[in-house]
Design an enzyme around this catalytic site. Structure first.
Site, PDB file in Angstrom:
ATOM      1  N   GLU A 143       0.703  -1.218   0.062  1.00  0.00           N
ATOM      2  CA  GLU A 143       0.057  -0.021   0.095  1.00  0.00           C
ATOM      3  C   GLU A 143       0.971   1.438   0.010  1.00  0.00           C
ATOM      4  O   GLU A 143       0.369   2.197  -0.609  1.00  0.00           O
ATOM      5  CB  GLU A 143      -1.001  -0.075   1.299  1.00  0.00           C
ATOM      6  CG  GLU A 143      -2.045  -1.293   1.223  1.00  0.00           C
ATOM      7  CD  GLU A 143      -2.667  -1.032   0.094  1.00  0.00           C
ATOM      8  OE1 GLU A 143      -3.011  -0.205  -0.632  1.00  0.00           O
ATOM      9  OE2 GLU A 143      -3.095  -2.308  -0.263  1.00  0.00           O
ATOM     10  N   ASP A 155       3.878  -3.807  -5.774  1.00  0.00           N
ATOM     11  CA  ASP A 155       4.563  -5.320  -5.405  1.00  0.00           C
ATOM     12  C   ASP A 155       6.079  -5.052  -5.600  1.00  0.00           C
ATOM     13  O   ASP A 155       6.674  -5.511  -4.453  1.00  0.00           O
ATOM     14  CB  ASP A 155       3.979  -6.240  -6.496  1.00  0.00           C
ATOM     15  CG  ASP A 155       2.691  -6.896  -5.990  1.00  0.00           C
ATOM     16  OD1 ASP A 155       2.057  -6.497  -5.011  1.00  0.00           O
ATOM     17  OD2 ASP A 155       2.022  -7.556  -6.900  1.00  0.00           O
TER      18      ASP A 155
END
Length: 430
Positions: free
Chosen positions: A292, A377
């Site tokens: 996040e 990611d």
């Protein structure tokens, strides 16, 4: 009063041309949705009995079969929703439903602001009643069958009443302001309305986590001091600050797990579902949070807000033009008011037909979102452990019964997140 209809290419009256164009777009979008959904269900069913090699030993056959069954059940239910939504859309537009409702309220209330507000309110209420059986079935049959639903009817009803109250308290004033601007701000009313709408959305980013979200869920400060220290250290290492770390009682409503950032500017806060903390190890929580944080590090949030600003400006400008064209109303099954404002009619028609044409741009938005997910990611792997992130994602895919074998075409069209196999392949050590 809208301009009189004109002729268009090939000599077709403009209303008839719009009717044909809308009908064609609707047919194409429905056919595409049916084709994509059937591909997805067939593909998932064909691979339901064999765990993909990349996940062998990591995902059990039972969990894989459950994910396939859940995906197929949601797909079949989605086809019913699609059929109903198509009938309702045609009912409101070409079959005259919105025209009938407008005439009924016009005769009862005249053509002032009250009639326009009641028209929008009645439209929303009728639409909500039509959606009600589908919402109940989705929650208490589909989600219940697979063990995800934790809601009671009382809790569901309470949420519904709160949502209505919030909609009236917040939505009614902003709607009244928009309709007033449409009628009083002159030719470029759409520019003022756009500015108000954007300001409202930015304000909502600040207000929602503090005042609205707590109406539906309990938010407790993260009590695990060890985890809090890890999370705080990670955020400091990434140069990120938040107003607080909170745990949300998501388990009251669903067994699904999640974590997210909410708020804007100094009001940002990190929220973990209690179901997430119950399933992930501290290192895996770090990895999910780092993902996040990656969205913020790469500027995805400001980019999405800027994109929303730009697209909404174009949308308001288009509405500003269409609302003055008589063929826009007549071509969609509505007779415009000749001696009263048509602002609410224009707004409702626009909101009804825009998703039909916007459907074809869906893959562009989904593709950009998947690219952002890959970037987040990669950031998480650089800041934490790739193994922890892989394991956390596997747990979340299994926990949410997300299929590991989606149809590639369906995924490219709809998926805002890359399929599990693609994400984990990029995390694997070189």
């Amino acid at each position: 009063m809208p301009a009189a209809p004109a002729t268009t290419l090939l000599g077709l009256p403009a209303p008839l041309a719009l009717t044909a164009f809308f009908a064609l777009a609707l047919v194409l979008s429905v056919v595409a949705k049916l084709w994509l959904a059937s591909r997805q269900m067939r593909h998932v069913a064909r691979h339901a009995d064999a765990v993909p090699a990349a996940f062998a030993g990591k995902v059990s056959p039972a969990a894989h079969r459950k994910a396939a069954a859940y995906t197929i059940a949601r797909g079949r239910f989605g086809l019913l929703e699609l059929a109903a939504a198509t009938v309702v859309l045609l009912g409101w537009t070409l079959l005259g439903g919105l025209d009938w409702l407008n005439r009924l309220l016009f005769e009862a209330l005249g053509g002032g602001m009250l009639q326009q507000l009641v028209l929008v309110g009645a439209f929303v209420a009728i639409g909500s009643l039509i959606d009600l059986p589908f919402t109940l079935y989705q929650t208490f049959v589909v989600e219940e069958r697979f063990g995800f639903n934790k809601m009671t009817l009382a809790l569901w009803a309470g949420d519904l009443l709160k949502s209505v109250a919030v909609g009236v308290v917040i939505g009614l004033p902003i709607l009244a302001l928009m309709l007033w601007l449409m009628g009083a701000a002159g030719r470029y009313w759409w520019l003022w309305a756009w500015a108000v709408w954007m300001g409202f959305n930015l304000l909502l980013l600040v207000v929602y986590p503090t005042f609205i979200a707590p109406l539906f869920n309990k938010f407790q400060p993260l009590a695990d001091e060890t985890l809090k220290a890890r999370v705080t250290a990670l955020m400091q290492r990434c140069g990120f600050s938040a107003k607080g770390l909170y745990v949300m009682d998501g388990s009251r409503r669903s067994a699904h797990a999640n974590a997210y950032f909410t708020g804007f500017g100094a009001a940002k806060r990190v929220v973990f579902y209690d179901t997430l903390l119950a399933k992930l190890s501290p290192g895996e929580v770090d990895a999910v949070l780092a993902h996040e944080l990656g969205h913020f590090r790469h500027g995805h949030i400001p980019k999405r807000i800027a994109t929303m600003f730009a697209l909404s400006l174009v949308g308001f400008a288009l509405l500003g033009w269409l609302s003055t064209q008589g063929w826009f109303y007549l071509g969609l099954g509505v007779r415009p008011n000749m001696a009263a404002p048509n602002d609410a009619l224009a707004l409702l028609l626009y909101l009804l037909v825009l998703p039909v044409f916007g459907f074809f741009a869906g893959p562009l938005s989904a593709g950009l979102s998947r690219r952002h997910e890959f970037e987040a990611d990669a950031y998480a792997v650089a800041q934490t452990s790739g193994a922890d992130l892989s394991q956390a994602l596997l747990k979340l895919y299994e926990d949410n019964a997300s299929t590991l074998t989606p149809d590639p075409v369906y995924a490219r069209f709809y998926y805002s997140h890359p399929p599990a196999a693609e994400r984990l392949a990029r995390m694997a050590p070189a």
